[in-house]
Scaffold this motif. Structure first.
Motif, PDB file in Angstrom:
ATOM      1  N   ALA A 154      44.059  35.485  68.076  1.00 34.88           N
ATOM      2  CA  ALA A 154      42.621  35.723  68.177  1.00 34.88           C
ATOM      3  C   ALA A 154      41.980  34.926  69.300  1.00 34.88           C
ATOM      4  CB  ALA A 154      41.943  35.378  66.851  1.00 34.88           C
ATOM      5  N   LEU A 155      42.547  33.773  69.635  1.00 38.79           N
ATOM      6  CA  LEU A 155      41.966  32.926  70.671  1.00 38.79           C
ATOM      7  C   LEU A 155      42.316  33.397  72.071  1.00 38.79           C
ATOM      8  CD1 LEU A 155      42.533  29.453  68.986  1.00 38.79           C
ATOM      9  CD2 LEU A 155      40.359  30.640  69.335  1.00 38.79           C
ATOM     10  N   LEU A 160      36.444  34.025  71.916  1.00 43.32           N
ATOM     11  CA  LEU A 160      36.156  33.031  70.885  1.00 43.32           C
ATOM     12  C   LEU A 160      36.377  31.630  71.428  1.00 43.32           C
ATOM     13  CD1 LEU A 160      38.032  34.679  67.874  1.00 43.32           C
ATOM     14  CD2 LEU A 160      35.558  34.366  68.038  1.00 43.32           C
ATOM     15  N   LEU A 161      35.546  30.703  71.011  1.00 43.21           N
ATOM     16  CA  LEU A 161      35.766  29.301  71.320  1.00 43.21           C
ATOM     17  C   LEU A 161      36.716  28.708  70.284  1.00 43.21           C
ATOM     18  CD1 LEU A 161      32.116  28.173  72.169  1.00 43.21           C
ATOM     19  CD2 LEU A 161      33.991  28.605  73.776  1.00 43.21           C
ATOM     20  N   PRO A 162      37.738  27.948  70.711  1.00 49.12           N
ATOM     21  CA  PRO A 162      38.682  27.367  69.751  1.00 49.12           C
ATOM     22  C   PRO A 162      38.009  26.580  68.633  1.00 49.12           C
ATOM     23  CG  PRO A 162      39.550  27.137  71.954  1.00 49.12           C
ATOM     24  CD  PRO A 162      38.148  27.677  72.111  1.00 49.12           C
ATOM     25  N   GLY A 163      36.977  25.801  68.971  1.00 51.34           N
ATOM     26  CA  GLY A 163      36.308  25.015  67.946  1.00 51.34           C
ATOM     27  C   GLY A 163      35.686  25.871  66.866  1.00 51.34           C
ATOM     28  N   PHE A 166      38.783  27.634  64.818  1.00 50.47           N
ATOM     29  CA  PHE A 166      39.557  26.744  63.957  1.00 50.47           C
ATOM     30  C   PHE A 166      38.746  26.275  62.755  1.00 50.47           C
ATOM     31  CE2 PHE A 166      42.329  25.829  67.770  1.00 50.47           C
ATOM     32  CZ  PHE A 166      43.472  26.381  67.219  1.00 50.47           C
ATOM     33  N   ALA A 167      37.450  26.069  62.942  1.00 45.72           N
ATOM     34  CA  ALA A 167      36.609  25.662  61.804  1.00 45.72           C
ATOM     35  C   ALA A 167      36.633  26.728  60.720  1.00 45.72           C
ATOM     36  CB  ALA A 167      35.179  25.409  62.274  1.00 45.72           C
ATOM     37  N   GLY A 168      36.495  27.982  61.118  1.00 41.77           N
ATOM     38  CA  GLY A 168      36.557  29.065  60.143  1.00 41.77           C
ATOM     39  C   GLY A 168      37.936  29.254  59.569  1.00 41.77           C
TER      40      GLY A 168
END
Length: 388
Positions: A154-155, A160-163, A166-168
């Protein structure tokens, strides 16, 4: 779609086994791989409550509706289905009928071992590897960007921003898997445990120290480590058993299966923060160990990876076992090869008694060259070891 190296393995296994199982961490591309490899097969997700109700209440009717097989996604959500699958495939004896996917080793492998042993070809799919990203022209421009982003599809194929992602990911997938497998009363404690594990990636696993730092018991720490390993968040690298007249350590080393996830858990917020971060070396080692693991699993083979360390602190980062042959590999994140980078390799070769032994050094630079019997490879060519 990003083409996966394991697609040929899935096709090969489908010629010999009636059931193919694709397992790996959530969001690693299992469903995409299954549907791309078998575009004509019907697709059913056991995450769908309606489908799951039928699978649990009337599994015979469900399977009878697909005489030529189907893709059953997250099949561990309906564990009783495995026994009926056994009866169904035994009555038909046709290869490549059903494709199962699952993101938990506990549920999927338990069902296979109890009901489908000998009938299933297994593929373990981790996030994208360096060669897959390069083939798709998606490889980040720098090593630090790759360490920061990791390999989750997905990245790389979405904006999408990695931060953010990854939070989701941690909140939605990791924590849900944990709740399904064990009873965690205080989720914040588990979140702290996960971050403490990230701080230890590339290090010997000391459960007592980890438990003390998180305020939990030793047994709880062991149970949570098992869950993270079963969910493909971490991989435990075992020490090699061969003893060269030295006392060897017995503890495994802990590695995250994705360096980007570990970097986010460490609080690294942008690639520029990576260059001088204290954990950069361990994250680079994490990335390289995962590359070797992907290479084996993409081919449908079990891990042949070990490390070697004696009581005096002499360590070789990786030993690749090919029959009676051991290939020692050192991993260094520096972009310049220092004179002492190969010291442990030379000592290990001396202890092995084979002075002609070829050894390997992977480093953070971009040039390939030899130094005596040591072959020095840039990080992007790690996958070529053992293929020459």
């Amino acid at each position: 779609m990003i083409k996966r190296k394991s697609e040929q393995t899935v096709q090969r296994l489908a010629h010999g086994f009636p059931v193919i199982a694709i397992t790996g961490p959530r969001q690693s591309g299992k469903t995409t791989l299954a549907r791309a490899t078998f575009p004509d097969k019907p697709y059913l997700s056991l995450e769908d409550p309606d489908v799951r109700v039928i699978a649990e209440s009337d599994p015979r009717r469900l399977l009878a509706g697909y005489p030529d097989g189907a893709i059953l996604d997250e099949v561990q959500r309906a564990p009783h289905l495995f026994s009926y699958l056994q009866t169904h495939v035994d009555a038909n004896l046709r290869p490549g009928m059903f494709v199962l996917t699952g993101s938990q080793q506990f549920g999927l492998l338990a069902g296979i071992s109890q009901s489908l042993a000998g009938r299933v070809g297994m593929v373990q799919l981790l996030p994208l590897g360096i060669n897959e990203l390069a083939d798709a022209s998606l490889l980040p421009a720098t090593l630090d960007e790759l360490l920061f982003t990791g390999g989750y599809p997905a990245l790389h194929d979405r904006d999408l921003l990695p931060g953010d992602w990854f939070a989701g990911y941690v909140a939605t997938y990791v924590e849900r898997d944990v709740r399904q497998l064990i009873n965690v009363r205080d989720l914040s404690t588990f979140q702290r445990f996960l971050r403490m594990c990230a701080a230890r990636t590339g290090q010997l696993l000391n459960l007592s120290s980890l438990a003390a730092d998180c305020g939990i018991t030793h047994n709880t720490a062991a149970a949570w480590i098992a869950v993270l390993e079963a969910s493909y968040i971490i991989h435990l690298l075992r020490p090699h058993h061969r003893n060269f007249n030295k006392r060897l350590v017995k503890s495994p080393k802990l590695y995250f299966c994705d360096a980007g996830l570990a970097a986010w858990l460490l609080g690294i917020h942008k690639p520029e923060d990576m260059a001088f971060h204290a954990q950069r070396g361990n994250l680079f080692e994490t990335l390289m160990v995962a590359e070797f693991l992907k290479q084996r699993w993409n081919d449908g083979r079990p891990s042949n990876l070990y490390f070697w360390r004696d009581s005096r602190g002499l360590e070789v980062d990786l030993l690749l076992e090919e029959g009676e042959r051991l290939m020692p590999v050192e991993i260094k994140s520096g972009t310049t090869v220092a004179a002492d980078f190969t010291d442990n390799l030379r000592k290990w070769v001396h202890l092995s008694g084979n002075t002609e032994q070829i050894s390997w050094l992977i480093y953070g630079g971009d040039q390939r060259f030899d130094s005596g019997t040591t072959r020095i490879l840039p990080w992007g060519q790690a996958g070529t070891i053992g293929t020459e």
